[in-house]
Enzyme design. Structure first.
Site, PDB file in Angstrom:
ATOM      1  N   TYR A  59      53.368 -16.066 -41.492  1.00 55.61           N
ATOM      2  CA  TYR A  59      53.987 -15.944 -42.805  1.00 55.61           C
ATOM      3  C   TYR A  59      55.364 -16.582 -42.822  1.00 55.61           C
ATOM      4  CZ  TYR A  59      57.184 -12.143 -41.336  1.00 55.61           C
ATOM      5  OH  TYR A  59      58.172 -11.412 -40.737  1.00 55.61           O
ATOM      6  N   ARG A  69      59.154 -24.482 -40.246  1.00 52.92           N
ATOM      7  CA  ARG A  69      58.929 -23.322 -39.376  1.00 52.92           C
ATOM      8  C   ARG A  69      57.505 -22.805 -39.544  1.00 52.92           C
ATOM      9  NH1 ARG A  69      62.967 -18.215 -39.688  1.00 52.92           N
ATOM     10  NH2 ARG A  69      61.795 -17.850 -41.608  1.00 52.92           N
ATOM     11  N   ARG A 116      33.379 -10.248 -37.786  1.00 52.26           N
ATOM     12  CA  ARG A 116      34.387  -9.914 -36.781  1.00 52.26           C
ATOM     13  C   ARG A 116      33.979 -10.394 -35.392  1.00 52.26           C
ATOM     14  NH1 ARG A 116      35.972  -6.433 -32.963  1.00 52.26           N
ATOM     15  NH2 ARG A 116      38.206  -6.005 -32.849  1.00 52.26           N
ATOM     16  N   HIS A 153      36.372 -12.201 -31.954  1.00 49.20           N
ATOM     17  CA  HIS A 153      37.688 -12.721 -31.578  1.00 49.20           C
ATOM     18  C   HIS A 153      37.746 -14.245 -31.627  1.00 49.20           C
ATOM     19  CE1 HIS A 153      38.122  -8.621 -30.251  1.00 49.20           C
ATOM     20  NE2 HIS A 153      39.369  -8.821 -29.859  1.00 49.20           N
ATOM     21  N   LYS A 165      56.093 -16.735 -36.332  1.00 48.15           N
ATOM     22  CA  LYS A 165      56.310 -15.735 -37.383  1.00 48.15           C
ATOM     23  C   LYS A 165      54.946 -15.155 -37.763  1.00 48.15           C
ATOM     24  CE  LYS A 165      59.476 -15.124 -41.314  1.00 48.15           C
ATOM     25  NZ  LYS A 165      60.146 -13.915 -40.819  1.00 48.15           N
ATOM     26  N   GLU A 217      67.035 -10.246 -30.454  1.00 48.86           N
ATOM     27  CA  GLU A 217      67.284 -10.307 -31.899  1.00 48.86           C
ATOM     28  C   GLU A 217      67.134  -8.911 -32.486  1.00 48.86           C
ATOM     29  OE1 GLU A 217      64.297 -12.579 -34.011  1.00 48.86           O
ATOM     30  OE2 GLU A 217      62.725 -11.957 -32.630  1.00 48.86           O
TER      31      GLU A 217
HETATM   32  N1  PDD Z   1      62.366 -11.573 -41.352  1.00 51.65           N
HETATM   33  N2  PDD Z   1      63.908 -12.404 -36.563  1.00 51.65           N
HETATM   34  C1  PDD Z   1      62.900 -11.673 -37.064  1.00 51.65           C
HETATM   35  C2  PDD Z   1      62.037 -10.904 -36.121  1.00 51.65           C
HETATM   36  C3  PDD Z   1      62.683 -11.623 -38.459  1.00 51.65           C
HETATM   37  O1  PDD Z   1      61.667 -10.906 -38.952  1.00 51.65           O
HETATM   38  C4  PDD Z   1      63.562 -12.344 -39.325  1.00 51.65           C
HETATM   39  C5  PDD Z   1      63.408 -12.335 -40.817  1.00 51.65           C
HETATM   40  C6  PDD Z   1      64.607 -13.095 -38.743  1.00 51.65           C
HETATM   41  C7  PDD Z   1      65.569 -13.893 -39.583  1.00 51.65           C
HETATM   42  O2  PDD Z   1      64.987 -15.055 -40.116  1.00 51.65           O
HETATM   43  P1  PDD Z   1      65.502 -15.702 -41.491  1.00 51.65           P
HETATM   44  O3  PDD Z   1      66.959 -15.892 -41.360  1.00 51.65           O
HETATM   45  O4  PDD Z   1      64.754 -16.989 -41.562  1.00 51.65           O
HETATM   46  O5  PDD Z   1      65.150 -14.760 -42.612  1.00 51.65           O
HETATM   47  C8  PDD Z   1      64.742 -13.105 -37.365  1.00 51.65           C
HETATM   48  C9  PDD Z   1      62.063 -11.608 -42.761  1.00 51.65           C
HETATM   49  C10 PDD Z   1      63.226 -11.501 -43.674  1.00 51.65           C
HETATM   50  C11 PDD Z   1      60.975 -10.580 -43.043  1.00 51.65           C
HETATM   51  O6  PDD Z   1      60.118 -10.428 -42.191  1.00 51.65           O
HETATM   52  O7  PDD Z   1      60.978  -9.965 -44.108  1.00 51.65           O
END
Ligand code: PDD
Length: 282
Positions: A31, A50, A98, A100, A145, A177
């Site tokens: 996402y 990204r 379903r 994997h 992501k 993070e």
């Molecule tokens: N998440 N690290 C993680 C694990 C995150 O989920 C996010 C942002 C960031 C910061 O990324 P950015 O600056 O591109 O928003 C770092 C979004 C906001 C969410 O999952 O809602």
């Protein structure tokens, strides 16, 4: 509210997917979340790059080229009746029995919706937030992501349970993070951030903050940051598309620096807001 699903714009209540979607069954998808100011998507190309990286990471072909994404996204933005939006994009490996193993010849599911963007008020920014620390027990591909956010959800809930805003994660004694944000550290006027790696998601906001630091002569270092440095910080910030730059003023119940948002946080917040205005409202 109009949403986008597989080539169609339709009311949210009519947007349905089969229960065998691999996003639902396996969390098999990725996402993006793009902030939209005055109907202008912020750093859209960077978000789409990204997204491409995340799709490459899970070996899923991108269903659209940049122009195709841009066109659909701008259409969705135009359909909303609120100008500042939080635009969510999700691509899953589609609907299949379903198993994997990757399904063959199955179209990915593409879903997008926008909700009103709620950023922190000036009063909230002036107060700052508290955070807790936790061991980063996620997988080793945090640069993807992925929609499978269960570890992040469990980690973030530790902060919520402590009536705080974020969980600052440490892996092998070093800062990675936040559960849904990137973390910056300030010591003796130097801004520090962990280097992009497979252990964290490189935020679009993270990149903007470092660009602003470089452009305005703010001393900064991108390097591994130890737990001791986190706990000894003069300032600690969380950054994300929705939180923007938010000072963490208390960590595990201990005041960070003076226990109020520091001077560099306030300066960066002002630079960030000016940058937003220049780019978005020009
Ligand atoms: N998440 N690290 C993680 C694990 C995150 O989920 C996010 C942002 C960031 C910061 O990324 P950015 O600056 O591109 O928003 C770092 C979004 C906001 C969410 O999952 O809602």
């Amino acid at each position: 509210m109009s949403v986008y699903l597989n080539g169609r714009f339709l009311p949210l209540a009519e947007a349905t997917i089969p229960v065998l979607d691999r996003g639902f069954v396996f969390g098999d998808g990725v996402y993006e979340l793009v902030p939209v100011y005055s109907r202008k998507p912020f750093r859209l190309d960077e978000h789409l790059r990204r997204l491409q990286g995340s799709l490459d990471g899970i070996r899923l072909a991108n269903p659209h080229d940049m122009a195709g994404w841009r066109e659909r996204i701008l259409q969705l933005i135009a359909l909303q009746d609120f100008p500042d939006q939080s635009l969510y994009i999700q691509v899953t490996r589609g609907v299949a029995p379903r198993d994997h193993a990757f399904p063959k010849g199955v179209a990915p599911t593409v879903f997008m919706f926008a909700q009103p963007l709620v950023t922190a008020t000036p009063a909230q920014k002036a107060a700052g937030v508290c955070a807790v620390t936790a061991v980063d027990n996620r997988w080793l591909r945090c640069n993807i992501k992925a929609i499978s956010l269960l570890p992040n959800i469990l980690l973030r809930q530790q902060a919520i349970d402590a009536e705080c805003a974020e969980t600052v994660m440490l892996r092998d004694g070093f800062l990675t993070e936040g559960a849904a944000s990137n973390i910056f550290v300030v010591k003796h006027g130097v801004l520090m951030a962990p280097p992009p790696s497979n252990l964290m998601l490189t935020g679009i906001t993270y990149d903007v903050v470092l660009e602003l630091a470089a452009a305005h002569g703010i001393p900064h270092q991108v390097r591994a940051i130890s737990e001791a440095e986190v706990r000894d910080a003069d300032e600690l910030w969380m950054t994300s598309s929705t939180k923007e730059i938010m000072a963490i003023v208390k960590l595990d119940g201990v005041p960070v620096g003076a226990g109020v948002p520091g001077p560099l946080a306030q300066r960066m917040e002002a630079l960030y807001q000016t940058f937003k205005l220049q780019v978005m409202r020009a």
